[in-house]
Design a protein around this motif. Structure first.
Motif, PDB file in Angstrom:
ATOM      1  N   LEU A 151       0.883  -1.174   0.000  1.00  0.00           N
ATOM      2  CA  LEU A 151       0.000   0.000   0.000  1.00  0.00           C
ATOM      3  C   LEU A 151       0.918   1.220   0.000  1.00  0.00           C
ATOM      4  N   TYR A 199     -13.313   1.383   2.485  1.00  0.00           N
ATOM      5  CA  TYR A 199     -11.896   1.716   2.342  1.00  0.00           C
ATOM      6  C   TYR A 199     -11.640   2.392   0.998  1.00  0.00           C
ATOM      7  N   ARG A 236     -12.879   5.868   1.227  1.00  0.00           N
ATOM      8  CA  ARG A 236     -11.969   6.701   2.040  1.00  0.00           C
ATOM      9  C   ARG A 236     -10.730   7.080   1.239  1.00  0.00           C
ATOM     10  N   LEU A 283     -11.419   5.464  12.139  1.00  0.00           N
ATOM     11  CA  LEU A 283     -11.754   4.753  10.897  1.00  0.00           C
ATOM     12  C   LEU A 283     -10.710   3.687  10.570  1.00  0.00           C
ATOM     13  N   ILE A 284      -9.435   3.971  10.835  1.00  0.00           N
ATOM     14  CA  ILE A 284      -8.384   2.957  10.606  1.00  0.00           C
ATOM     15  C   ILE A 284      -8.620   1.790  11.561  1.00  0.00           C
ATOM     16  N   SER A 289     -11.575  -0.322  10.572  1.00  0.00           N
ATOM     17  CA  SER A 289     -11.295  -1.039   9.331  1.00  0.00           C
ATOM     18  C   SER A 289     -10.402  -2.263   9.609  1.00  0.00           C
ATOM     19  N   ILE A 290      -9.304  -2.051  10.299  1.00  0.00           N
ATOM     20  CA  ILE A 290      -8.374  -3.168  10.551  1.00  0.00           C
ATOM     21  C   ILE A 290      -9.030  -4.207  11.463  1.00  0.00           C
ATOM     22  N   LYS A 308     -11.637  -6.704  10.133  1.00  0.00           N
ATOM     23  CA  LYS A 308     -11.077  -7.821   9.364  1.00  0.00           C
ATOM     24  C   LYS A 308     -10.365  -8.811  10.279  1.00  0.00           C
TER      25      LYS A 308
HETATM   26  N1  URA Z   1      -5.287  -0.740   6.578  1.00  0.00           N
HETATM   27  C1  URA Z   1      -6.601  -1.065   6.628  1.00  0.00           C
HETATM   28  O1  URA Z   1      -6.959  -2.215   6.457  1.00  0.00           O
HETATM   29  N2  URA Z   1      -7.491  -0.088   6.872  1.00  0.00           N
HETATM   30  C2  URA Z   1      -7.130   1.196   7.070  1.00  0.00           C
HETATM   31  O2  URA Z   1      -7.985   2.009   7.292  1.00  0.00           O
HETATM   32  C3  URA Z   1      -5.758   1.518   7.016  1.00  0.00           C
HETATM   33  C4  URA Z   1      -4.844   0.536   6.761  1.00  0.00           C
END
Ligand code: URA
Length: 448
Positions: A114, A165, A168, A179-180, A183-184, A187
């Protein structure tokens, strides 16, 4: 649901209820809330934040938007590690088989590179034949059989996050701690984990370079993990210089396998052992961190970790000989040695400059559809604090062609700085340990 009223409330510093977050995420995932409204809401969150209840509700809604891994009651503890991303960070490739060889199940779901940072999936895919696209059912069967799987995110894990994501990314709302974290963690919690260890990178090569932001992200993710019954610990580790010597997919894979054979560079081993010890501790299989380190050491020196890695590679379609024979990996067509222009001390090896150069040389993606060249990258032997002579080799560049070599050389000229005195501001390899009880300064380091 009146979405404009919810956006207005968040914009003005108010809060949404758990039911409202649930309904909003569900409707967005189903295509019933348009991107422009969700983008406005995300921007409101970016500026006004989320309280703890809202964060839990958003994470839960994202988690429940998809499926996850489930294991039978009484199964061994399942633990994963998540890194916020860096340059030369091949820890996952060493850590997953190493920890699995200590009797813990490691269902590791990883991502691709990324921006300027590398991704575990790209490193694994440098191994000819290695399959990272597994179904959740196949992943679960492999964990039950050999205790470890390394795969990419499937379409059914937190699909709402996938959509959010991308939105964003397109609306400059990535760099929001809540939000980070949501998101992480949406998962990670889908992996059916009993424990999670976070590697929060800091320094120039990290997404959140500043210490305070890294600590805030750690605290936020720990609170979410613990709320879900997943023991969560974070270490803050240095990313002001690359980790280890190899930067670039195949080169990093080769270095990770060398580490599994007991030949890893000291800084890579220090970070791997620090994170691995935390994984064994959160899993409850080690009495303390010292005991955990001894178990890791035994798994490495006995060859059990390397053997587990061969099993994982064979199970996922790759050639297990790659663990012992780097010639199986792709190599770049052109190499060049980069000598030091002066006598003195290495004061800096800027990780971000190196990471960007790898992307420019074809080893990373500018768009998600780009194909990458796994062979390109750098072997950088110089570390901040080293004393070097003029003309001494500091690094090698691996490129597909002359243009790539020129990009690599130019990047090294910018990234590697030589001065008259050793640097005073190099970050400790592992600087802080964060748990649900608070923050501890660790200051663990290895000197060159
Ligand atoms: N990695 C992710 O999976 N989500 C984010 O928001 C940032 C990094």
């Amino acid at each position: 649901m009146l979405t404009p009223a919810l956006i207005e409330r968040k914009r003005d510093g108010g809060r949404l209820t758990a039911e409202e977050w649930q309904a909003l995420v569900r409707a967005y995932a189903a295509g019933e809330v348009p991107d422009y409204q969700m983008a406005a809401l995300l921007m409101a969150v970016f500026f006004t934040g989320l309280d703890a209840d809202e964060l839990r509700a958003l994470t839960q809604a994202m988690l429940e938007s998809g499926a996850g891994l489930t294991f039978a009651t009484g199964a061994p503890p399942r633990v994963d590690k998540h890194s916020t991303g860096g340059v030369g960070d091949k820890v996952s490739l060493v850590l997953a088989p190493l920890v699995a060889a200590c009797g813990i199940w490691v269902p590791m779901i990883s991502g691709r590179g990324l921006g300027h940072t590398g991704g575990t999936l790209d490193k694994l895919e440098a191994i000819p034949g290695f399959q990272t696209r597994l179904t959740l059912a196949a992943a679960r069967r492999q964990v039950e059989r050999i205790g470890c799987v390394m795969l990419g995110q499937t379409a059914d894990i937190a699909p709402a996050d996938r959509k959010l994501y991308a939105l964003r990314d397109a609306t400059a709302t990535i760099e929001s701690i809540p939000l980070i974290a949501a998101s992480i963690m949406s998962k990670k919690l889908a992996e059916g984990l009993s424990g999670l260890v976070l590697d929060i990178k800091r320094g120039s090569g990290a997404f959140l370079p500043e210490l305070e932001r890294g600590l805030a992200l750690a605290r936020t993710m720990i609170a979410l993990g613990e709320h879900h019954g997943c023991r969560t610990v974070a270490l803050l580790t240095a990313m002001d210089r690359p980790l280890g010597r190899a930067c670039g997919n195949a080169l990093e894979t080769e270095e990770a396998f060398a580490a599994l054979r007991g030949e890893g560079p000291a800084d890579l081993m220090a970070v791997t052992f620090a994170l691995g010890a935390e994984m064994l501790a959160v899993a409850g299989v080690a009495s303390d961190l010292g005991d955990a380190r001894r178990r890791l050491d035994r798994a490495l020196t006995s060859g059990a970790a390397a053997a587990r890695c061969r099993e994982v590679i064979a199970a996922q379609g790759g050639n297990p000989a790659v663990v012992d024979d780097p010639a199986v990996l792709p190599v770049a067509a052109r190499t060049a040695v980069f000598p030091s222009a002066a006598r003195g001390f290495v004061t800096q090896v800027d990780a971000r400059v190196i990471g960007r150069a790898i992307v420019a040389m074809g080893g990373g993606r500018r768009t998600m559809d780009d194909r990458i060249d796994p062979g390109v990258g750098f072997l950088i032997t110089a570390k901040p604090g080293d004393h070097v002579e003029r003309g001494q080799p500091l690094a090698s560049v691996f490129a597909a062609d002359d243009a790539g070599l020129a990009i690599g050389r130019q990047a090294l000229e910018t990234a590697v700085r030589i001065g008259e005195a050793p640097p005073q501001d190099t970050l400790p390899l592992v600087s802080h340990r964060v748990t649900v009880d608070g923050v501890e300064e660790v200051g663990e380091d290895v000197r060159p």
